[in-house]
Write a protein that holds these residues in place. Sequence first.
Motif, PDB file in Angstrom:
ATOM      1  N   THR C  62     -27.284 -18.130  33.803  1.00 15.37           N
ATOM      2  CA  THR C  62     -27.148 -19.317  32.962  1.00 15.37           C
ATOM      3  C   THR C  62     -28.501 -19.813  32.462  1.00 15.37           C
ATOM      4  O   THR C  62     -28.567 -20.641  31.569  1.00 15.37           O
ATOM      5  CB  THR C  62     -26.480 -20.464  33.741  1.00 15.37           C
ATOM      6  N   TYR C  63     -29.572 -19.297  33.059  1.00 19.35           N
ATOM      7  CA  TYR C  63     -30.896 -19.736  32.621  1.00 19.35           C
ATOM      8  C   TYR C  63     -31.457 -18.868  31.490  1.00 19.35           C
ATOM      9  O   TYR C  63     -32.509 -19.145  30.950  1.00 19.35           O
ATOM     10  CB  TYR C  63     -31.890 -19.691  33.784  1.00 19.35           C
ATOM     11  N   LYS C  75     -22.114 -15.147  31.027  1.00 15.93           N
ATOM     12  CA  LYS C  75     -22.923 -15.668  32.117  1.00 15.93           C
ATOM     13  C   LYS C  75     -22.294 -15.321  33.468  1.00 15.93           C
ATOM     14  O   LYS C  75     -21.087 -15.431  33.644  1.00 15.93           O
ATOM     15  CB  LYS C  75     -23.038 -17.196  32.011  1.00 15.93           C
ATOM     16  N   VAL C  76     -23.149 -14.940  34.419  1.00  8.85           N
ATOM     17  CA  VAL C  76     -22.633 -14.568  35.737  1.00  8.85           C
ATOM     18  C   VAL C  76     -23.117 -15.498  36.846  1.00  8.85           C
ATOM     19  O   VAL C  76     -22.900 -15.228  38.015  1.00  8.85           O
ATOM     20  CB  VAL C  76     -23.017 -13.121  36.114  1.00  8.85           C
ATOM     21  N   GLY C  77     -23.793 -16.572  36.483  1.00  7.36           N
ATOM     22  CA  GLY C  77     -24.199 -17.487  37.538  1.00  7.36           C
ATOM     23  C   GLY C  77     -25.656 -17.842  37.438  1.00  7.36           C
ATOM     24  O   GLY C  77     -26.293 -17.616  36.423  1.00  7.36           O
ATOM     25  N   GLY C  78     -26.189 -18.397  38.533  1.00  7.08           N
ATOM     26  CA  GLY C  78     -27.576 -18.837  38.520  1.00  7.08           C
ATOM     27  C   GLY C  78     -28.514 -17.763  39.020  1.00  7.08           C
ATOM     28  O   GLY C  78     -28.201 -16.584  39.044  1.00  7.08           O
ATOM     29  N   ALA C  80     -29.969 -17.579  42.160  1.00 11.13           N
ATOM     30  CA  ALA C  80     -30.116 -17.272  43.578  1.00 11.13           C
ATOM     31  C   ALA C  80     -28.804 -16.893  44.235  1.00 11.13           C
ATOM     32  O   ALA C  80     -27.729 -17.154  43.715  1.00 11.13           O
ATOM     33  CB  ALA C  80     -30.707 -18.479  44.289  1.00 11.13           C
ATOM     34  N   ASP C  81     -28.918 -16.323  45.435  1.00 14.16           N
ATOM     35  CA  ASP C  81     -27.749 -16.092  46.277  1.00 14.16           C
ATOM     36  C   ASP C  81     -26.965 -17.377  46.369  1.00 14.16           C
ATOM     37  O   ASP C  81     -27.513 -18.437  46.527  1.00 14.16           O
ATOM     38  CB  ASP C  81     -28.197 -15.746  47.709  1.00 14.16           C
ATOM     39  N   GLY C  82     -25.680 -17.272  46.321  1.00 15.15           N
ATOM     40  CA  GLY C  82     -24.902 -18.500  46.487  1.00 15.15           C
ATOM     41  C   GLY C  82     -24.546 -19.142  45.171  1.00 15.15           C
ATOM     42  O   GLY C  82     -23.611 -19.897  45.095  1.00 15.15           O
ATOM     43  N   SER C  83     -25.304 -18.839  44.096  1.00 14.76           N
ATOM     44  CA  SER C  83     -24.873 -19.372  42.816  1.00 14.76           C
ATOM     45  C   SER C  83     -24.416 -18.262  41.892  1.00 14.76           C
ATOM     46  O   SER C  83     -23.989 -18.513  40.772  1.00 14.76           O
ATOM     47  CB  SER C  83     -26.008 -20.165  42.170  1.00 14.76           C
ATOM     48  N   LEU C  84     -24.513 -17.005  42.353  1.00 20.69           N
ATOM     49  CA  LEU C  84     -24.058 -15.884  41.544  1.00 20.69           C
ATOM     50  C   LEU C  84     -22.579 -15.660  41.746  1.00 20.69           C
ATOM     51  O   LEU C  84     -22.095 -15.687  42.877  1.00 20.69           O
ATOM     52  CB  LEU C  84     -24.800 -14.607  41.966  1.00 20.69           C
ATOM     53  N   ASP C  85     -21.899 -15.437  40.660  1.00 23.11           N
ATOM     54  CA  ASP C  85     -20.461 -15.181  40.764  1.00 23.11           C
ATOM     55  C   ASP C  85     -20.256 -13.680  40.926  1.00 23.11           C
ATOM     56  O   ASP C  85     -20.265 -12.925  39.951  1.00 23.11           O
ATOM     57  CB  ASP C  85     -19.763 -15.707  39.501  1.00 23.11           C
ATOM     58  N   LEU C  86     -20.054 -13.255  42.169  1.00 18.33           N
ATOM     59  CA  LEU C  86     -19.958 -11.824  42.438  1.00 18.33           C
ATOM     60  C   LEU C  86     -18.788 -11.190  41.693  1.00 18.33           C
ATOM     61  O   LEU C  86     -18.860 -10.069  41.206  1.00 18.33           O
ATOM     62  CB  LEU C  86     -19.803 -11.594  43.946  1.00 18.33           C
ATOM     63  N   GLY C 103     -34.644 -14.063  47.127  1.00 15.71           N
ATOM     64  CA  GLY C 103     -33.613 -15.052  46.846  1.00 15.71           C
ATOM     65  C   GLY C 103     -32.324 -14.442  46.366  1.00 15.71           C
ATOM     66  O   GLY C 103     -31.356 -15.151  46.122  1.00 15.71           O
TER      67      GLY C 103
END
Lengths: 335, 259, 306
Positions: C62-63, C75-78, C80-86, C103
């Motif tokens: 998203t960045y 977009k697949v997420g942010g 770091a771990d935990g914000s990525l949509d696997l 990270g």
Amino acid sequence: MKGRGFAVLVAALAAALLLAATGSLMVGSAAIPIRRMLELLTATGPSLERTILLELRLPRIVLALLVGAALAGAGTAYQGLFLNPLADPFVIGASSGAALGATMAILLRASAWGPAALPLAAFCGSLAAVGLVYLLGSAAGGRSSPLTLLLAGAAVSTIVGSLVSLLMILHDQSLSVLFNWLLGGLATTTWREIAWGGPMIAAGVLSIWLLARPLDALGLGDETAQSLGLPVARFRLAIVLAASLTTAAAVALAGIIGFVGLVAPHAARLLVGGRNARVLPVSCLLGGLLLLLADDAARSLARPQEIPVSIVTSLVGGPFFLFLLRRGSRAREAR
Amino acid sequence: MPLLAARGVACSYGTRTVLQGFDLIAEPGTLTALLGPNGAGKSTALRALSRLMRPDHGTVTLDGRDVWRLPRRELVRNVSFTPQLETAAWPMTVEQVVLLGRAPHRGWLRPYSREDREALRAALRQVELEDLGERDLDTLSGGERRRAMLARALAQNAGILLLDEPGAHLDLRHQIELFDLLRRLTRDCEVAVVLSLHDLNLASLFADRAVLLSGGQTLAQGPPGEVLTAELIRQAFGIAVETVPHPRNGATMVLPLPG
Amino acid sequence: MKRISGGGRPALLLLAVLLVMVLATGRADAAAVPKRVISLAPSLTEMVFALGAGDRLVGVTTYCNYPPAAKRVAKVGGLADGSLDLERVMALKPDLVLAIGDGQRRSIDAFRRLGLRVEIVHSETFDDVFTALTQLGSLLGREAAAKGLTAELSRRVERVHRAVAALPPAARPRVFYEVWDRPLMTANRDTLIGRLIDLAGGVNVFADIASHYPQVSPEAVVERRPELIVAPDHHASVVDARTLARQPGLASLPAIRNGRILVLDGDLVSRPGPRVADALELLAHTLHPDLIPVPLVAGTRKAPAP
């Protein structure tokens, strides 16, 4: 609540859990309608959707149930031990210890030794901190009275927490990694981790359940408990061991998730009264359900970004806790 | 029936000595009353007897064996202690509280058996709380709560009952009923009861033996009639009284002299 | 037809074999080149686009906002771990996932466990940019483009270096880079911006501090008398002379009184990517306008044709 009513409640909760778990299997970026899901569960042969279901969603759901139950069980134990409705699984240092362990592991680049290094470090850190609190508490009061344990817990948490913050500032290039871990997450769990943590959590919760009657006696005061033959100091140690093992396993697998361990026992008590042999199973079921629903929300609300689950538990847990308090106080006034 | 005895017991809190040279034999079938002003050492004596407090000097024995060397389980099967104040941290029903009295027999892990439930019912019947079994403890009146605690002591089925001011905050009727019950226990079941209380007249009516304490020392010990003399009471309490015999049974009644 | 002489036959055979080999490897290369690429970092996204392979990106974070075409990618997420949509990553069926490593460990492990190809491309420091571009070039089959790009970036960096290398310390303006205003944070020499300031012929007044992004007091800033203040445009409040002057203690700085403030795109100086040369030229021009003429305007670099 009569015995039959209790059995009905447990069955209803278990059914709700099963329903929520099935529903959670359908939550995710890849849309898999329910009929397709059932096909996939019975089919053989690899497919992307099957991988998503069995390797991404299912372990996450199982972990949510396990960790929710663990935190709720530990919360019940600590509330019973400290005779304090504000006690939660992290009240005697488990969270700050885990954070320190994780910080050390991240700074020493322990991930080079394997994916188990970080959870293991968090686990050991958690237990070490609780051990320290227990030693300090016993040394001060002679016997590990609840008050000295709580005070020692507050002191150790503060000191260790500050240490963690200091390390984070001095090594701020690793800041975001640690911060993300601290906020908690169930996303990247593996079946292997669950195979390690699951039995530990089960053993811990079972031990607490076996100690339910002594917890009841403790609720009547140390003197009464002793006069009934309970070796109070030894029992306190046993409860601390069981609860801290459970908490350490939960934190190692999922980071620090608040509110579940605080709210679930209260909700359980409102449903089944104060007897710990009943409160514990209901609390664990509620905890699992709560965390599962929170995790569903965490991965659906801001797609594709995932919100850390502990933010959801706090956002939801806070108002829910207030609601419980009002229900509880109204019930008390009605008497 | 087991015999609980104290010999030369002395206890202190830190540097402050609160009990000295305390002797007592709790004979089966007797009700012993510990009397004296606040701070005389009554509660301390009871706690020493029930192994809640360790004496600095002297011994407490059960059938001749030092209670501190006895296995905990054996002690609590024979000796029960009911404190003066008890609050439940969590909502508990009367049944749950009374059933805990079975822990010395059942242990802490095994589920309660039919025998335990029978003991529960019998105990509730004896204190007239059978209908309130399912009620939460904090919905009961003070007197009912006391009776629930007594029921637990009864369910514990111990041969020796130690009670710290069991009559406190009870109205007169409930006090009489309580002491009646206790005396019946001593008469019918050969139980030994040792309790502390403030009401000298009730002690005179219901106790077989009285122990008058003051400042940790035992001023007198024996049948209430011998212990409750104007001189001894003046020594212990610092007030002037006159003793008269009870019009019905001749027991020594203590009348304070105002002014 | 004249028969081919005995000596010629082996040569012909060799030629035929060589031809077949070339054709075969050519086809093998074409088969191995990843066509569905996911980038897990904005710097990597920029580099992929710069190498002309941007159309192969099927997922970004998203960045990832540069170049503008990146904003249109799923977009697949942010970060770091935990914000990525696997799940989303899986569903996009990538044949190559590009990660930066720190990270993202657990997500990388998860992807590899699930059978995806994950390559870690380090892009943390200024020097990383060149190695990263080369690595990406070989991963994406765009070696020529990578070579050309790194050569051009090196040329531009070298141009600046030549202009300012000989400057004595006295001629190097003191620079304060304000990462954030509340709390007041700056960057040390180990960060990208720290390195850029040094390469541009300036002196970072807080180069020596241990933490990468330490919190400092306004007094410390005043004490070190910066002559130029640089700040990114994403800040708690608008950055200009007026707002900077409102910061307690900073109003007295000559840099503020003389309006020597440079506000630039924060991404330029925090992403180790192909725009580092833009950032360097911009800084160098601001510090030494006489030595480094007109800078390239940030963000107008065009990606070479695929």
